[in-house]
Design an enzyme around this catalytic site. Sequence first.
Site, PDB file in Angstrom:
ATOM      1  N   GLY A 113       1.240   3.252  -3.438  1.00 34.25           N
ATOM      2  CA  GLY A 113       0.286   4.200  -3.958  1.00 34.25           C
ATOM      3  C   GLY A 113      -0.343   5.164  -3.151  1.00 34.25           C
ATOM      4  N   HIS A 114       0.066   4.977  -1.643  1.00 37.32           N
ATOM      5  CA  HIS A 114      -0.726   6.034  -0.715  1.00 37.32           C
ATOM      6  C   HIS A 114       0.374   7.100  -0.361  1.00 37.32           C
ATOM      7  CE1 HIS A 114      -2.921   6.827   3.052  1.00 37.32           C
ATOM      8  NE2 HIS A 114      -3.887   6.808   2.286  1.00 37.32           N
ATOM      9  N   PHE A 115       0.272   8.118  -0.928  1.00 36.18           N
ATOM     10  CA  PHE A 115       1.373   9.245  -0.868  1.00 36.18           C
ATOM     11  C   PHE A 115       2.794   8.739  -1.072  1.00 36.18           C
ATOM     12  CE2 PHE A 115      -2.419  10.231   1.972  1.00 36.18           C
ATOM     13  CZ  PHE A 115      -2.635  11.328   1.442  1.00 36.18           C
TER      14      PHE A 115
ATOM     15  N   PHE B  35       0.932  -1.070   0.002  1.00 32.32           N
ATOM     16  CA  PHE B  35      -0.007  -0.040  -0.011  1.00 32.32           C
ATOM     17  C   PHE B  35       0.716   1.134   0.166  1.00 32.32           C
ATOM     18  CE2 PHE B  35       0.037  -2.040   4.169  1.00 32.32           C
ATOM     19  CZ  PHE B  35       0.887  -1.145   5.143  1.00 32.32           C
TER      20      PHE B  35
ATOM     21  N   VAL C 280       2.381   6.929   3.958  1.00 31.33           N
ATOM     22  CA  VAL C 280       1.726   6.884   5.193  1.00 31.33           C
ATOM     23  C   VAL C 280       0.660   5.614   5.333  1.00 31.33           C
ATOM     24  CG1 VAL C 280      -0.085   7.889   6.404  1.00 31.33           C
ATOM     25  CG2 VAL C 280       1.547   9.359   5.304  1.00 31.33           C
TER      26      VAL C 280
END
Length: 143
Positions: free
Chosen positions: A47-49, A44, A54
């Site tokens: 693709g999460h910031f 994750f 984060v």
Amino acid sequence: MMDVIEIRKHLPHRYPFLLVDRVVELNLGESILAYKNLSVNEPFFDGHFPDQPVFPGVLLVEAMAQAAGILGFKTMDKTPADGSIYYFVGADNLRFKRPCVPGDQVMLRASIVGERRGIWKFDVKSDVDGELAASATILCADR
């Protein structure tokens, strides 16, 4: 104490959605202390910031719910292999206080508030280095 092999006997989740790495304290019918180690290679984070990764808040809530699920399963002396499924069905008073990032060890705490007709209520908290990351009251259903 429970390692990931034992945890897998009490949760139906598997990688990448198994979000509890170890249980360090378990008081049946009362509370649990577990943790999730956040590694930069978690899927994750890409693709999460991605420039400032984060841990997604929804996954932090899921990790707290999984810790509560282990506590519930162990307290009831049931496992998914017995045909029991423990669903996360609600959250109240959810608050996020700090982001969790790669390298953090997120401590997951849950205590049983009560149970009624198969619906369990837990107070859950997560912290990193003693600093509160998130808290909520969650409901789980034993089906």
